[in-house]
Design an enzyme around this catalytic site. Structure first.
Site, short mmCIF file in Angstrom:
data_model
loop_
_atom_site.label_atom_id
_atom_site.label_comp_id
_atom_site.label_asym_id
_atom_site.label_seq_id
_atom_site.Cartn_x
_atom_site.Cartn_y
_atom_site.Cartn_z
N ASP A 1 0.83 -1.19 0.00
CA ASP A 1 0.00 0.00 0.00
C ASP A 1 0.87 1.26 0.00
O ASP A 1 1.70 1.45 0.89
CB ASP A 1 -0.91 -0.02 1.24
N GLU B 1 1.46 -0.56 -5.11
CA GLU B 1 0.26 0.24 -5.35
C GLU B 1 0.69 1.71 -5.30
O GLU B 1 0.51 2.40 -4.30
CB GLU B 1 -0.82 -0.07 -4.30
#
Length: 675
Positions: free
Chosen positions: A386, A415
């Site tokens: 993330d 990401e």
């Protein structure tokens, strides 16, 4: 580099010294500019060596490089790694006296020179063949000695030369070239990963949303057991990896309510990315999902279904995470003694504390490594990271390298919706895959530029084309109707060998929380969202079968399993896009034609670049639509009509290319020389 002979612009080469990317079974094209003074012929050899357990570990292989027809200075070859690990390649340049002699004597004979004038040329050629015969087998040595004898005989000059120009002798010399002035290039590295790092289809689901409803219609919190049942549907759609958002305990302090409100109800479940509570942190599972043992049972079921589980690695903490209690030095402490929560002005995330990697780097590094290794030891081999672009690059380089020392099979997906410098920088330091801006590329021009760019950057980055995420519901899906969902899936599944779908896409979920927003209404990030997939399928309100067909087509066609080779063809309608992919190993060729307009039938004349398909000018050939099974006779110019209510795309499979027409399609297409 320039020695006795010039060797420049070797590719793949990552300019900062990091290795290029490849996977097992992938074609790795190598090119170089080789040059010298004067008119003498020059050639190049590709030398490849692999890790200890590879087929070329003991003795490097040598591959003859071939010049590009329209650029004689560029030499080309490719190799196909067969095991993961660090591979090494080197380009050597050398003077080719045999080619120089053949060209010279052939030119002189064509100019009418006779036996007397060519005495020295024939004698020089005979001596070259005698030198070339050294160290060959008896049979091959005899063949070259016979050529030398022919060159020294009297008589017709063409007859004397003919044995030197036969296909068998040419092939023998190609395998055993006579090399002079050998100039060795630089050793360069390719980091080869397992095939799933390049060829993969992802499906994202929230385990807590798999519990269905109770008798009153209230959503029931899912468990690892109900998630295991949900995996059967995911596997049936043909996905390779199922990705779970964080499965850890969720913070109770400053918990967010439905639709990201600051006033949660007692039953609100909070955001999974607000990690940590009294029940544990990053190395614990949410108690309502189940125990570590329950998670291991889920992993086992996934393996039975040939699915790989990817976990979310979100390096942040809720205010009641154990780290916030035991390691305040991991965070930024403000003047009033409180810990700073996350902000992206004007947005505020009161339920999340970002880690300050500059406060106590050694302890933070050690703790994150411990957490990742904990899950790897349980059997997790893929992580979706993330927002890695908000953490230091040297940390990621260290962590990925440290994990790969014991577990090189682990895949890290970044990401990182960010600027190119960050996105490609993270890829260069070790991330296997990267999210992209595919979601926002909607026009023909945007898609063409995007797909060309990701193919061009294949040595550095592997794009994972998610059609949607829990954070991103693009306007095209909000307003484009069901056809747009099929269009975007067809594009993502064919433009990249890695693509992904977030749960609910197959149900055409398209309502935003408010006009102009890309956030889902009733976002699953903040509440349970069970779905009636079976009922939707029975009612015909599902894209499941189409997605399953796309994944089936991807598996059946190696051309769709590679990133480097994509070519766009002319279509005289700005709503029709046409592109092709070719696999040079198998000769598999796929041509994709998509209607980008979800509301109207569109027609176009598609003009194919036959050379890019490995076909001769004027060729006619049968194409089979892998979606419908229909067959058509195509040529250079073809009519296409696509109707959204019937077919949004053609995925044509062309006849397999013969081996003689494949090799050049694997070469790098370099339009500019990089000094």
């Amino acid at each position: 580099m320039t020695g006795r002979l010039g060797i420049d612009d070797v590719r793949p080469r990552i300019l900062d010294g990091n290795p290029a990317k490849a996977v097992v079974g992938e074609i790795v094209p190598v090119s170089a500019i080789v040059w010298r003074e004067g008119h003498d012929a020059i050639a190049a050899t590709l030398n490849v060596s692999g890790p200890e357990d590879s087929s070329v570990a003991a003795e490097p292989i040598q591959i003859h490089m071939r010049p590009t027809p329209d650029n004689q200075d560029q030499s080309n070859a490719f190799f196909v790694p067969d095991v993961p690990g660090n591979w090494t390649f080197r380009v050597d340049a050398w003077s080719d006296p045999m080619a120089t002699w053949r060209h010279a004597i052939t030119t002189k004979i064509e100019a009418g020179q006779g036996s007397d004038e060519l005495y020295n040329d024939f004698e020089h050629g005979a001596q070259l063949f005698e030198r070339a015969a050294e160290n060959l087998s008896k049979e091959d040595r005899t063949a070259l000695f016979d050529v030398a004898s022919s060159l020294r005989r009297g008589g017709d000059v063409r007859a004397r030369l003919a044995p030197a120009l036969t296909a068998s002798v040419t092939h023998l010399l190609e395998l055993n070239p006579l090399r002079e002035l050998v100039t060795m290039g630089e050793n360069l590295q390719v980091r080869v990963e397992r095939r799933a790092a390049l060829v993969n289809s992802w499906y994202e689901l929230f385990p807590r949303s798999t519990g269905g409803w109770d008798e009153s219609g209230t959503p029931v919190h899912g468990t690892f057991a109900t998630t295991a049942q949900a995996l059967e549907r995911v596997a049936k759609m043909g996905f390779d990896t199922v990705y779970f958002p964080p499965i850890h305990p969720i913070g109770e302090v400053n918990r967010k309510g439905r639709n990201n409100t600051l006033t949660p109800e007692p039953h609100d479940v909070g955001s999974p990315w607000a990690i940590g509570s009294k029940d544990g942190g990053h190395d614990a599972t949410h108690p309502r999902l189940g125990t570590i043992e329950d998670f291991q049972a889920l992993l086992a079921r996934a393996r039975e279904l040939n699915l790989e589980v990817a976990l979310d690695l979100a390096l942040q903490a809720a205010p009641d995470h154990p780290w916030a209690q035991e390691h305040r030095e991991f965070f930024t402490v403000l003047a009033d003694g409180t810990i700073a929560y996350a902000e992206n002005p004007p947005k505020k995330y009161q339920d999340i504390y970002p880690i300050n990697f500059d406060n106590d780097a050694p302890k933070i590094y050690e703790e994150v490594y411990r957490v990742v290794k904990f899950w790897v030891d349980l059997g997790v081999t893929t992580f979706r990271v993330d927002n890695p672009h908000t953490k230091p690059a040297n940390f990621w380089q260290w962590l990925i390298s440290a994990i790969h020392k014991s577990n090189p099979e682990v895949i890290f997906l970044a990401e990182a919706f960010t600027r190119p410098a960050r996105l490609y920088g993270l890829a260069k330091i070790g991330f296997s895959q990267s999210y992209t801006y595919f979601t926002w590329k909607v026009t023909k021009e945007e898609l063409t530029e995007f797909a060309t760019e990701i193919a061009r950057m294949a040595d550095i980055s592997r794009p994972n084309l998610f059609v949607n995420t829990p954070d991103i519901l693009h306007a095209s899906l909000q307003h484009g109707g069901r056809a747009m969902f099929a269009i975007r899936a067809a594009l993502a599944a064919t433009m990249s060998p890695v693509w992904g779908v977030y749960s609910g896409y197959e149900l055409f979920e398209h309502e935003a929380v408010k006009p102009g927003s890309e956030e889902y209404l009733d976002s699953e990030k903040y509440e349970l969202r069970p779905r009636d997939f079976e009922g939707a399928l029975e009612r015909g309100d599902s894209l499941e079968d189409y997605i399953a067909l796309l994944n089936q087509i991807r598996r059946a066609n190696p051309a769709l399993q590679q990133l480097r080779n994509i070519h766009f063809h002319e279509a005289d309608n700005d709503q029709i896009i046409a592109y092709s992919k070719v696999d040079a190993l198998t000769g598999n060729t796929v041509l994709i034609v998509v209607n980008l307009d979800p509301r109207s039938a569109r027609e176009a004349t598609v003009r194919l670049d036959l050379g890019a398909l490995g076909l001769e000018a004027g060729a006619q050939f049968e194409v089979r639509d892998a979606i419908t099974g229909s067959r058509y006779l195509w040529s250079e110019t073809n009519f296409v009509r696509l109707e959204p209510l019937r077919d949004v795309a053609h995925i044509f499979v062309l006849p397999e290319l013969p081996a003689s027409r494949r090799e050049r399609l694997a070469w790098r297409e370099i339009k500019t020389y990089r000094a």
